[in-house]
Design a protein around this motif. Structure first.
Motif, PDB file in Angstrom:
ATOM      1  N   THR A  75      26.522  -1.037  15.563  1.00 41.20           N
ATOM      2  CA  THR A  75      27.012  -0.266  16.707  1.00 41.20           C
ATOM      3  C   THR A  75      28.538  -0.221  16.751  1.00 41.20           C
ATOM      4  O   THR A  75      29.128   0.822  17.045  1.00 41.20           O
ATOM      5  CB  THR A  75      26.409  -0.848  18.011  1.00 41.20           C
ATOM      6  N   LYS A  82      30.749   3.152  16.687  1.00 39.83           N
ATOM      7  CA  LYS A  82      31.717   3.499  17.727  1.00 39.83           C
ATOM      8  C   LYS A  82      33.045   3.914  17.085  1.00 39.83           C
ATOM      9  O   LYS A  82      33.667   4.900  17.478  1.00 39.83           O
ATOM     10  CB  LYS A  82      31.914   2.253  18.605  1.00 39.83           C
ATOM     11  N   LYS A 113      20.997   4.852  24.184  1.00 34.92           N
ATOM     12  CA  LYS A 113      22.100   3.963  24.572  1.00 34.92           C
ATOM     13  C   LYS A 113      22.904   3.551  23.320  1.00 34.92           C
ATOM     14  O   LYS A 113      23.178   4.392  22.469  1.00 34.92           O
ATOM     15  CB  LYS A 113      21.553   2.762  25.357  1.00 34.92           C
ATOM     16  N   ALA A 114      23.232   2.270  23.190  1.00 34.60           N
ATOM     17  CA  ALA A 114      24.088   1.852  22.072  1.00 34.60           C
ATOM     18  C   ALA A 114      23.346   1.825  20.737  1.00 34.60           C
ATOM     19  O   ALA A 114      23.899   1.392  19.722  1.00 34.60           O
ATOM     20  CB  ALA A 114      24.689   0.484  22.367  1.00 34.60           C
ATOM     21  N   SER A 115      22.085   2.249  20.720  1.00 33.09           N
ATOM     22  CA  SER A 115      21.344   2.290  19.450  1.00 33.09           C
ATOM     23  C   SER A 115      21.531   3.601  18.710  1.00 33.09           C
ATOM     24  O   SER A 115      21.000   3.759  17.604  1.00 33.09           O
ATOM     25  CB  SER A 115      19.853   2.034  19.693  1.00 33.09           C
ATOM     26  N   ASN A 140      22.096  -3.259  26.242  1.00 32.57           N
ATOM     27  CA  ASN A 140      22.775  -1.981  25.966  1.00 32.57           C
ATOM     28  C   ASN A 140      22.030  -1.178  24.923  1.00 32.57           C
ATOM     29  O   ASN A 140      22.304  -0.008  24.729  1.00 32.57           O
ATOM     30  CB  ASN A 140      24.189  -2.247  25.421  1.00 32.57           C
ATOM     31  N   TYR A 141      21.138  -1.860  24.185  1.00 34.16           N
ATOM     32  CA  TYR A 141      20.451  -1.192  23.083  1.00 34.16           C
ATOM     33  C   TYR A 141      19.184  -0.479  23.551  1.00 34.16           C
ATOM     34  O   TYR A 141      18.664  -0.769  24.627  1.00 34.16           O
ATOM     35  CB  TYR A 141      20.074  -2.216  22.010  1.00 34.16           C
ATOM     36  N   LEU A 167      22.033   3.166  15.001  1.00 34.63           N
ATOM     37  CA  LEU A 167      22.796   1.916  15.152  1.00 34.63           C
ATOM     38  C   LEU A 167      21.888   0.710  15.427  1.00 34.63           C
ATOM     39  O   LEU A 167      20.711   0.727  15.104  1.00 34.63           O
ATOM     40  CB  LEU A 167      23.841   2.125  16.255  1.00 34.63           C
ATOM     41  N   GLU A 190      22.747  -9.674  22.614  1.00 37.35           N
ATOM     42  CA  GLU A 190      23.486  -9.213  21.433  1.00 37.35           C
ATOM     43  C   GLU A 190      22.584  -9.218  20.195  1.00 37.35           C
ATOM     44  O   GLU A 190      21.703 -10.070  20.071  1.00 37.35           O
ATOM     45  CB  GLU A 190      24.713 -10.116  21.212  1.00 37.35           C
TER      46      GLU A 190
END
Ligand code: NAD
Length: 480
Positions: free
Chosen positions: A228, A232, A454-456, A409-410, A249, A383
């Protein structure tokens, strides 16, 4: 010692700088080959080759492009043993896994898109008597494809095959940690007679080669799979240049187990979804939530079965768990185990590096680790660790487990174990992830959309979604 070469304009060539990096065998910690330490000059050569090949390749018939892809697929199948051995040595994964999953899947990727392109169609929109619109889908141009080390040829080909099928030419970069099967793929492409410049493979580190691809002003599209934080960084360069971006990600996937599940099937699959490929699959279920009624039973059985997993030489048929991909990654995983302890976690099994005598003495091994007693929102549970480490947490009802599952977040994948039909669908509907497996794991139909929220990640791979990504739609309106 094998010296890997770049594949540019149909040729296997040295990096312009003539410098090389060491490539390690994680099973014994020894350098066994050298990788080109390429830079932006090699990327420029690759870009020029890809640009020159684009006109012809993008206007080559779908049938002909399909033939090349099918030829590559059958050569991968033919060289299964050689490729699987190379993947296992390069990555540390059990040879059996490379033979039954990684390499067959790489062949399947080329086969799937070699046939898929023949069925790819675009739309027409009639305005009755007034006009007709039709949509052309044209290849975007030179595609930049960047892939990670965990499923090296599998994920590399998952990008390259749809890009080539769609009529793009490609500048690709495999992970510098596992470059070997990408090198063998370049030999296969030469053997298949793929025209020069259609696919170019530049080896080297992300900060040089990856960065040069991402920031190249004439590469309009980036397909990236990796961490991730890297995604970014890539987005921060590519988005202001208005590049098309596909980002696959990291994950921190929940595995949710209800008391009414098919217990034996769940237990066997959970062992796999926790520790397959040493837990280094973005889809592994690293946070296991168990309905309180069966928590103690599950804990005892799961720990006992995990202790039975044989960790050892990836080339040994008996090894279920091989070596961690690199020393640096092994250290990262161990640091997370220390963090878990400091957060109040109790190590139920594993928890440390494993040392063997003899040839494997310097290898990077870690025993499968189960941790309990952590809060759902501590760092260990938020995490991505990306190793053979899972946490187990009890829950009392659907609302509670949904809240915990969705708290990171994932949002890549989720796993649900229950025989209760309504509950399964309700959970699937409410989980924040791009993929939900009910009573199974890693069951893949290549036509389905693959990716996370999301952050994936951003965007989807798989099926026609990938062909949509590598083509640009153009609407043509004809007045009648
Ligand atoms: P990584 O992000 O470190 O590296 C991935 C690739 O990006 C490598 O080829 C690397 O050289 C390159 N790279 C690094 N820095 C770059 C830069 N500045 N510019 C351009 N390229 C750069 O990831 P990794 O450690 O190789 O792989 C593990 C990660 O990949 C995990 O987070 C895992 O979850 C993720 N992953 C995701 C999926 C998915 O489909 N979502 C699949 C597999 C792995």
């Amino acid at each position: 010692m094998i010296q890997i070469k770049n594949y540019i304009n149909g040729q296997l060539i040295e990096p312009i700088s003539k410098s090389y990096l060491d490539n390690y065998n994680p099973a014994n910690g020894k350098v066994y080959s050298f990788i080109p330490d390429s830079d932006e000059n090699d990327v420029e050569l690759a870009y020029i080759a890809a640009k020159n090949a684009f006109k012809e390749w993008s206007t080559t018939s779908k049938e002909k492009r399909s033939e090349y892809l099918l030829k590559i697929s059958s050569l991968i199948e033919k060289k299964l043993d050689k490729l699987a051995l190379a993947e296992s040595i390069d990555n540390g994964k059990p040879l059996k896994l490379a033979k039954t999953v990684d390499i067959p899947r790489a062949a399947a990727n080329f086969h799937f898109y070699g046939t898929g392109i023949l069925h790819y169609a675009s739309n027409a929109h009639s305005m009755e008597e007034t006009a007709i619109n039709y949509t052309l889908r044209q290849p975007v141009g030179v595609a930049g494809c960047i892939s990670p080390w965990n499923l090296p040829l599998y994920l590399f080909s998952w990008k390259i095959a749809p890009a080539l099928a769609a009529g793009c030419t490609v500048v690709a970069k495999p992970s510098e940690i596992t470059p070997m099967t990408a090198f063998l793929l370049s030999e296969i492409c030469i053997e298949a007679g793929l025209p020069a410049g259609v696919l170019n493979i530049v080896h080297g580190v992300g900060s040089k080669v990856g960065n040069a691809i991402v920031s190249h002003k004439n590469i309009p599209l980036i397909s990236f799979t990796g961490g991730t934080a890297t995604g970014k960084h890539i987005a921060s360069i590519a988005a202001p240049m208005f590049k098309k971006l596909s980002l696959e990600l990291g994950g921190k996937n929940p595995n949710i187990i209800f008391a009414d599940c098919d217990y034996d099937k769940m237990l066997a699959t959970t062992l796999n979804s926790s520790f397959a490929n040493q837990g280094q699959i973005c889809l592994c279920g690293s946070r296991i939530f168990i309905e309180r009624k069966i928590y103690d039973k599950f804990k005892n059985d799961f720990v006992a079965r995990t202790k039975e997993l044989t960790v050892g030489n990836p080339l040994d048929e008996k090894s279920k768990v091989g070596a961690i991909v690199s020393k640096g990654h092994q250290e990262k995983i161990l640091s997370y185990i220390e963090l878990a302890k400091s957060e109040g976690g109790k190590i139920l099994c594993g928890g440390s590096a494993l040392k063997f005598d003899g040839d494997l003495k310097e290898g990077y091994y870690l025993s499968p680790t189960i941790i309990e007693g952590l809060s759902y929102d501590c760092r260990t549970n938020q995490e991505e660790i990306f190793g053979p480490v899972v946490t187990i947490t009890p829950f009392d009802n659907e609302e509670e487990v949904l809240m915990m599952a969705n708290s990171t977040n994932y949002g890549l994948a989720s796993i649900i174990w229950t025989q209760h039909l309504t509950r399964a669908h309700k959970m699937a509907n409410n989980l924040h992830s791009g993929i939900v497996w009910i009573n199974c794991w890693l069951l893949r139909d290549l036509r389905t959309p693959f990716g996370g929220v999301k952050a994936s990640g951003v965007g989807r791979e798989g099926g026609f979604e990938a062909l949509d990504f590598f083509t640009e739609p153009k609407n043509v309106c004809v007045k009648l």
